[in-house]
Design a protein around this motif. Structure first.
Motif, PDB file in Angstrom:
ATOM      1  N   VAL A  95     -35.103  77.403  57.320  1.00 20.47           N
ATOM      2  CA  VAL A  95     -34.318  76.320  56.731  1.00 20.47           C
ATOM      3  C   VAL A  95     -34.355  76.446  55.212  1.00 20.47           C
ATOM      4  O   VAL A  95     -35.428  76.544  54.612  1.00 20.47           O
ATOM      5  CB  VAL A  95     -34.860  74.946  57.166  1.00 20.47           C
ATOM      6  CG1 VAL A  95     -33.944  73.832  56.640  1.00 20.47           C
ATOM      7  CG2 VAL A  95     -34.970  74.869  58.687  1.00 20.47           C
ATOM      8  N   GLY A  96     -33.187  76.420  54.597  1.00 22.09           N
ATOM      9  CA  GLY A  96     -33.095  76.529  53.152  1.00 22.09           C
ATOM     10  C   GLY A  96     -32.852  75.187  52.490  1.00 22.09           C
ATOM     11  O   GLY A  96     -32.385  74.232  53.119  1.00 22.09           O
ATOM     12  N   VAL A 123     -41.351  76.360  61.415  1.00 13.01           N
ATOM     13  CA  VAL A 123     -40.220  76.126  60.522  1.00 13.01           C
ATOM     14  C   VAL A 123     -40.557  76.763  59.175  1.00 13.01           C
ATOM     15  O   VAL A 123     -41.538  76.399  58.535  1.00 13.01           O
ATOM     16  CB  VAL A 123     -39.934  74.628  60.341  1.00 13.01           C
ATOM     17  CG1 VAL A 123     -38.789  74.416  59.348  1.00 13.01           C
ATOM     18  CG2 VAL A 123     -39.584  73.986  61.683  1.00 13.01           C
ATOM     19  N   LEU A 124     -39.748  77.734  58.773  1.00 12.56           N
ATOM     20  CA  LEU A 124     -39.981  78.475  57.537  1.00 12.56           C
ATOM     21  C   LEU A 124     -39.023  77.971  56.466  1.00 12.56           C
ATOM     22  O   LEU A 124     -37.807  77.916  56.688  1.00 12.56           O
ATOM     23  CB  LEU A 124     -39.782  79.977  57.766  1.00 12.56           C
ATOM     24  CG  LEU A 124     -40.602  80.593  58.903  1.00 12.56           C
ATOM     25  CD1 LEU A 124     -40.229  82.060  59.088  1.00 12.56           C
ATOM     26  CD2 LEU A 124     -42.088  80.445  58.632  1.00 12.56           C
ATOM     27  N   LEU A 125     -39.560  77.597  55.316  1.00 10.95           N
ATOM     28  CA  LEU A 125     -38.745  77.066  54.224  1.00 10.95           C
ATOM     29  C   LEU A 125     -38.413  78.141  53.204  1.00 10.95           C
ATOM     30  O   LEU A 125     -39.250  78.992  52.900  1.00 10.95           O
ATOM     31  CB  LEU A 125     -39.469  75.915  53.522  1.00 10.95           C
ATOM     32  CG  LEU A 125     -39.256  74.512  54.099  1.00 10.95           C
ATOM     33  CD1 LEU A 125     -39.816  74.430  55.504  1.00 10.95           C
ATOM     34  CD2 LEU A 125     -39.892  73.463  53.207  1.00 10.95           C
ATOM     35  N   HIS A 126     -37.183  78.086  52.699  1.00  4.90           N
ATOM     36  CA  HIS A 126     -36.736  79.034  51.675  1.00  4.90           C
ATOM     37  C   HIS A 126     -35.929  78.273  50.631  1.00  4.90           C
ATOM     38  O   HIS A 126     -35.007  77.535  50.976  1.00  4.90           O
ATOM     39  CB  HIS A 126     -35.855  80.135  52.276  1.00  4.90           C
ATOM     40  CG  HIS A 126     -36.533  80.968  53.309  1.00  4.90           C
ATOM     41  ND1 HIS A 126     -37.194  82.132  53.004  1.00  4.90           N
ATOM     42  CD2 HIS A 126     -36.663  80.794  54.646  1.00  4.90           C
ATOM     43  CE1 HIS A 126     -37.695  82.654  54.112  1.00  4.90           C
ATOM     44  NE2 HIS A 126     -37.387  81.861  55.120  1.00  4.90           N
ATOM     45  N   LEU A 136     -27.420  83.195  51.586  1.00  8.67           N
ATOM     46  CA  LEU A 136     -28.474  83.479  52.558  1.00  8.67           C
ATOM     47  C   LEU A 136     -28.096  82.976  53.945  1.00  8.67           C
ATOM     48  O   LEU A 136     -28.483  83.574  54.960  1.00  8.67           O
ATOM     49  CB  LEU A 136     -29.792  82.841  52.110  1.00  8.67           C
ATOM     50  CG  LEU A 136     -30.409  83.402  50.828  1.00  8.67           C
ATOM     51  CD1 LEU A 136     -31.685  82.643  50.467  1.00  8.67           C
ATOM     52  CD2 LEU A 136     -30.712  84.883  50.980  1.00  8.67           C
ATOM     53  N   LEU A 137     -27.340  81.888  54.006  1.00 10.73           N
ATOM     54  CA  LEU A 137     -26.906  81.368  55.297  1.00 10.73           C
ATOM     55  C   LEU A 137     -25.915  82.330  55.945  1.00 10.73           C
ATOM     56  O   LEU A 137     -26.030  82.668  57.126  1.00 10.73           O
ATOM     57  CB  LEU A 137     -26.266  79.991  55.091  1.00 10.73           C
ATOM     58  CG  LEU A 137     -25.976  79.149  56.331  1.00 10.73           C
ATOM     59  CD1 LEU A 137     -27.259  78.807  57.074  1.00 10.73           C
ATOM     60  CD2 LEU A 137     -25.233  77.881  55.940  1.00 10.73           C
ATOM     61  N   ARG A 138     -24.970  82.790  55.174  1.00 11.17           N
ATOM     62  CA  ARG A 138     -23.947  83.686  55.730  1.00 11.17           C
ATOM     63  C   ARG A 138     -24.516  85.047  56.109  1.00 11.17           C
ATOM     64  O   ARG A 138     -24.035  85.691  57.037  1.00 11.17           O
ATOM     65  CB  ARG A 138     -22.808  83.850  54.720  1.00 11.17           C
ATOM     66  CG  ARG A 138     -21.912  82.619  54.640  1.00 11.17           C
ATOM     67  CD  ARG A 138     -20.701  82.874  53.781  1.00 11.17           C
ATOM     68  NE  ARG A 138     -19.688  81.851  53.975  1.00 11.17           N
ATOM     69  CZ  ARG A 138     -19.182  81.085  53.007  1.00 11.17           C
ATOM     70  NH1 ARG A 138     -19.630  81.238  51.757  1.00 11.17           N
ATOM     71  NH2 ARG A 138     -18.276  80.181  53.269  1.00 11.17           N
ATOM     72  N   SER A 139     -25.541  85.502  55.393  1.00 12.35           N
ATOM     73  CA  SER A 139     -26.129  86.806  55.704  1.00 12.35           C
ATOM     74  C   SER A 139     -27.045  86.756  56.920  1.00 12.35           C
ATOM     75  O   SER A 139     -27.499  87.802  57.390  1.00 12.35           O
ATOM     76  CB  SER A 139     -26.921  87.322  54.495  1.00 12.35           C
ATOM     77  OG  SER A 139     -28.087  86.539  54.291  1.00 12.35           O
ATOM     78  N   GLY A 140     -27.320  85.560  57.432  1.00 18.10           N
ATOM     79  CA  GLY A 140     -28.207  85.422  58.579  1.00 18.10           C
ATOM     80  C   GLY A 140     -29.674  85.303  58.213  1.00 18.10           C
ATOM     81  O   GLY A 140     -30.525  85.219  59.101  1.00 18.10           O
ATOM     82  N   ASP A 143     -31.134  79.963  59.039  1.00 21.18           N
ATOM     83  CA  ASP A 143     -30.477  79.344  60.181  1.00 21.18           C
ATOM     84  C   ASP A 143     -29.800  78.040  59.788  1.00 21.18           C
ATOM     85  O   ASP A 143     -28.763  77.675  60.344  1.00 21.18           O
ATOM     86  CB  ASP A 143     -31.500  79.056  61.295  1.00 21.18           C
ATOM     87  CG  ASP A 143     -32.199  80.306  61.773  1.00 21.18           C
ATOM     88  OD1 ASP A 143     -31.500  81.211  62.267  1.00 21.18           O
ATOM     89  OD2 ASP A 143     -33.442  80.394  61.652  1.00 21.18           O
ATOM     90  N   LEU A 144     -30.407  77.327  58.845  1.00 19.23           N
ATOM     91  CA  LEU A 144     -29.922  76.026  58.404  1.00 19.23           C
ATOM     92  C   LEU A 144     -30.082  75.903  56.898  1.00 19.23           C
ATOM     93  O   LEU A 144     -30.950  76.550  56.314  1.00 19.23           O
ATOM     94  CB  LEU A 144     -30.731  74.903  59.061  1.00 19.23           C
ATOM     95  CG  LEU A 144     -30.380  74.450  60.476  1.00 19.23           C
ATOM     96  CD1 LEU A 144     -31.526  73.632  61.041  1.00 19.23           C
ATOM     97  CD2 LEU A 144     -29.104  73.641  60.480  1.00 19.23           C
TER      98      LEU A 144
END
Length: 308
Positions: A95-96, A123-126, A136-140, A143-144
């Motif tokens: 999750v970003g 849950v990994l935060l970025h 980063l979302l579009r590159s996969g 996830d959120l």
């Protein structure tokens, strides 16, 4: 043949009892009888011999069961694997966020997510760069994303508003506005308005920095900084002003910057964003947990009280 009719037929070949078959599939006994009669009419032959004491397969019924069972099991197993992959709660969820308040809300939502789904993965935060909010979302790699609204992108889906915050104007402490209790959107025409650089959507800039004031006066857009720290340095040096969310006062306090409320500006809103083609069960589960986190603190749309 409908999948449900195949399921009823194969279950009856195993149970050889209409009542047990109905209970096993959670349907009425009449539904089982109707399905078998329709199938027999379509085949043109009896598939079961039944009387008051027992139910048995005919030779045609046995052959039909042997022929279609492998295909049905392949379809059933494929659907079950797809459902498991879609739910995928055991996999890590990335999750970003792009602001400190958004990051704190993500942490609280992650706790609620794990409470609701004990088997859920980590849950990994970025932190995402403001200069490329959706990269980063579009590159996969994510996830959120808990992002600023509005988001009008054909490949991205959005959830409900989770944070709604008032606006302030960041100005140098030497700026005339610093002595005022508040300003209005029309006041933006009296100085250069600074913003961040990068491929930020035009509709974000227009939402944050109107091209004209309500009175029709043009708003001059000044320098664009690569990072928030550069932006604040420019504001502190008196190179311009910058509209911001009120929660930034707590996170970005500086001795040479004053934050002045903007009385008539619409609120800044934030919510979850994800790739429309990657709408999975765990994404929906996390979104529900985030909504519940905000609801417990006063209702969707409020700034999360725990996060203030």
């Amino acid at each position: 043949m409908e999948r449900r009719d195949v399921e009823i037929f194969l279950a009856l070949t195993e149970e050889l009892h209409f009542g047990r078959t109905a209970r096993r599939l959670h349907v009425s006994q009449a539904r089982v009888s109707q399905s078998i009669k329709q199938l027999e009419r379509r085949i043109g032959a009896a598939l079961f011999e039944r009387n008051s004491r027992r139910v048995e397969l005919t030779s045609i019924g046995r052959r039909l069961a042997d022929d279609i069972r492998p295909g049905y099991e392949l379809i059933r197993d494929g659907v079950e694997r797809a459902i498991a992959a879609g739910r995928g709660l055991a996999e890590p969820l990335r999750v970003g966020f792009s602001s400190p308040l958004a990051g704190e809300l993500v942490l609280f939502a992650a706790s609620a997510y794990r409470e609701r789904h004990p088997a859920a993965g980590e849950v990994l935060l970025h932190e995402t760069p403001l200069s490329d909010p959706f990269g980063l979302l579009r590159s996969g790699e994510l996830d959120l994303l808990l992002a600023q609204f509005p988001v009008v992108e054909p490949d991205l889906a959005t959830g409900p508003v989770l944070i709604s915050d008032t606006r302030v104007l960041a100005v140098s402490t030497r700026h005339p506005f610093a002595k005022r209790p508040s300003v209005r959107v029309d006041d933006l025409a009296r100085d250069k308005v600074l913003s961040l650089s990068g491929p930020v959507p035009d509709y974000w800039l227009d939402h944050l920095l109107p091209r004209t004031t309500p009175a029709g006066r043009p708003v001059e857009r000044g320098e664009r900084a690569a990072t928030r720290q550069e932006l604040l340095a420019l504001v502190g040096a008196g190179r311009g002003v910058h509209p911001a969310a009120a929660h930034e006062v707590r996170y970005y306090a500086r001795p040479n910057i004053a934050y002045v409320p903007i009385d008539d500006a619409p609120p800044l809103e934030y919510g979850l964003v994800w790739r429309a083609a990657a709408d999975t069960g765990r994404i929906r589960a996390f979104a529900e947990a985030a909504v519940e986190t905000v609801r417990r603190q006063g209702g969707p749309g409020d700034v999360c009280a725990e996060c203030r």
